[in-house]
Design a protein around this motif. Structure first.
Motif, mmCIF file in Angstrom:
data_model
loop_
_atom_site.group_PDB
_atom_site.id
_atom_site.type_symbol
_atom_site.label_atom_id
_atom_site.label_comp_id
_atom_site.label_asym_id
_atom_site.label_seq_id
_atom_site.Cartn_x
_atom_site.Cartn_y
_atom_site.Cartn_z
ATOM 1 N N THR A 41 0.807 -1.226 0.000
ATOM 2 C CA THR A 41 0.000 0.000 0.000
ATOM 3 C C THR A 41 0.836 1.270 0.000
ATOM 4 O OG1 THR A 41 -0.160 0.060 2.431
ATOM 5 C CG2 THR A 41 -1.887 -1.151 1.228
ATOM 6 N N GLY A 75 -8.173 7.438 -5.079
ATOM 7 C CA GLY A 75 -9.241 6.465 -5.298
ATOM 8 C C GLY A 75 -8.900 5.463 -6.379
ATOM 9 N N PHE A 113 -6.267 3.121 -5.000
ATOM 10 C CA PHE A 113 -6.873 2.265 -3.980
ATOM 11 C C PHE A 113 -7.682 1.140 -4.613
ATOM 12 C CE2 PHE A 113 -10.651 1.404 -1.324
ATOM 13 C CZ PHE A 113 -10.028 0.865 -0.211
ATOM 14 N N LYS A 125 -7.099 -2.879 -4.441
ATOM 15 C CA LYS A 125 -8.079 -3.787 -3.860
ATOM 16 C C LYS A 125 -8.515 -4.884 -4.835
ATOM 17 C CE LYS A 125 -10.172 -3.434 -0.415
ATOM 18 N NZ LYS A 125 -9.994 -4.132 0.902
ATOM 19 N N PRO A 149 -6.982 -2.084 7.009
ATOM 20 C CA PRO A 149 -8.052 -1.075 6.973
ATOM 21 C C PRO A 149 -7.907 0.032 8.008
ATOM 22 C CG PRO A 149 -8.962 -3.269 6.704
ATOM 23 C CD PRO A 149 -7.514 -3.463 7.025
ATOM 24 N N VAL A 203 -7.459 3.894 6.850
ATOM 25 C CA VAL A 203 -8.426 4.927 7.217
ATOM 26 C C VAL A 203 -7.733 6.030 8.012
ATOM 27 C CG1 VAL A 203 -10.462 5.416 8.630
ATOM 28 C CG2 VAL A 203 -10.440 3.420 7.125
ATOM 29 N N LEU A 214 -5.858 8.324 5.555
ATOM 30 C CA LEU A 214 -6.787 9.178 4.825
ATOM 31 C C LEU A 214 -7.401 10.227 5.756
ATOM 32 C CD1 LEU A 214 -8.239 9.903 2.235
ATOM 33 C CD2 LEU A 214 -9.903 8.089 2.707
ATOM 34 N N ASP A 235 -13.934 6.906 6.018
ATOM 35 C CA ASP A 235 -14.659 5.656 5.784
ATOM 36 C C ASP A 235 -15.685 5.812 4.668
ATOM 37 O OD1 ASP A 235 -13.969 3.305 7.143
ATOM 38 O OD2 ASP A 235 -14.703 4.103 9.042
ATOM 39 N N LEU A 250 -13.982 5.896 1.154
ATOM 40 C CA LEU A 250 -13.561 4.556 0.726
ATOM 41 C C LEU A 250 -14.771 3.715 0.335
ATOM 42 C CD1 LEU A 250 -10.805 3.823 3.402
ATOM 43 C CD2 LEU A 250 -10.482 4.490 1.023
ATOM 44 N N CYS A 269 -15.896 4.672 -3.112
ATOM 45 C CA CYS A 269 -14.998 4.148 -4.140
ATOM 46 C C CYS A 269 -15.241 2.656 -4.400
ATOM 47 C CB CYS A 269 -13.537 4.365 -3.736
ATOM 48 S SG CYS A 269 -12.980 6.073 -3.842
#
Length: 209
Positions: free
Chosen positions: A76, A97, A100, A104, A135, A139, A142, A165, A168, A171
């Motif tokens: 990450t 985004g 990310f 994922k 996670p 979070v 961010l 949250d 995310l 997204c």
């Protein structure tokens, strides 16, 4: 000397040996699952003695937690680096985004997440280790970005952690459940871009100062 440079037995750690063990552990955990993996099998796959393995990790749970933390940190780094940029918030969020979602949807993070979800009902400590390393940390990073942009007068958010949250979640709309259920294996850059752009639009309408 930092704690990271010392094994649980108190001896100095060899970073290359630790990385070798974690790489072997990754192959075994992904192939056999947590319950099916044994320290003997991991030692053999990593090319080390079982004694050496226990010098670095007290038990399988500690090794799994270290494997998860290592994977989250390495995979990450590029995703979250963009949050350090100075571009306008909507541009940074758009690029973040996209990175990310690409992360994922990629095979290895997906496989690790499925492994944890599959094992966490029997071994809840695995779920906690994954949540804290992945996670929760994501979070948090961010949230820190949002707080900086609130302080700069760009955004107006009463609860930055909830805002992180929410972004995310926006997204991941449409794609992540399908990915987890093996309905899709990936998504086109165009589809990812479309979903992220809509997420940014909604987020900025709600929280732009």
């Amino acid at each position: 000397m930092s704690e990271a440079a010392v094994t649980h037995a108190g001896t100095q750690e060899d970073p290359a040996k630790r990385a070798q063990i974690l790489e072997g552990a990754k192959r075994v955990f992904l192939a056999e699952g947590y319950e099916g993996a044994s320290m003997s099998l991991i030692a053999r796959e990593a090319g080390v003695s079982k004694g050496t393995l226990y010098v670095y990790f007290a038990n399988k749970e500690a090794l799994f937690a270290a494997f998860i933390e290592d994977q989250c940190r390495r995979t990450t780094a590029d995703v979250f680096e963009v949050l350090n940029g100075g571009d306008p918030a909507h541009e940074v969020l758009g690029e973040f985004g996209r990175r990310f979602l690409n992360f994922k949807l990629s095979p290895e993070p997906h496989a690790i997440e499925r492994l944890v979800i599959g094992e966490s009902s029997k071994f809840p400590e695995l779920g906690r280790a994954f949540y804290n390393a992945g996670p929760k940390t994501g979070v948090g990073r961010l949230t820190d970005f949002l707080r900086r942009r609130i302080a700069a007068g760009e955004l107006d958010i009463d609860d930055p952690a909830l805002g992180a949250d929410q972004f995310l979640g926006l997204c991941m709309a449409d794609l992540m459940l399908k990915r987890r259920m093996s309905v899709i294996e990936t998504a086109t850059p165009q589809r990812i871009g479309y979903i992220v752009d809509r997420a940014v639009d909604v987020f900025m309408k709600a929280y732009k100062a």
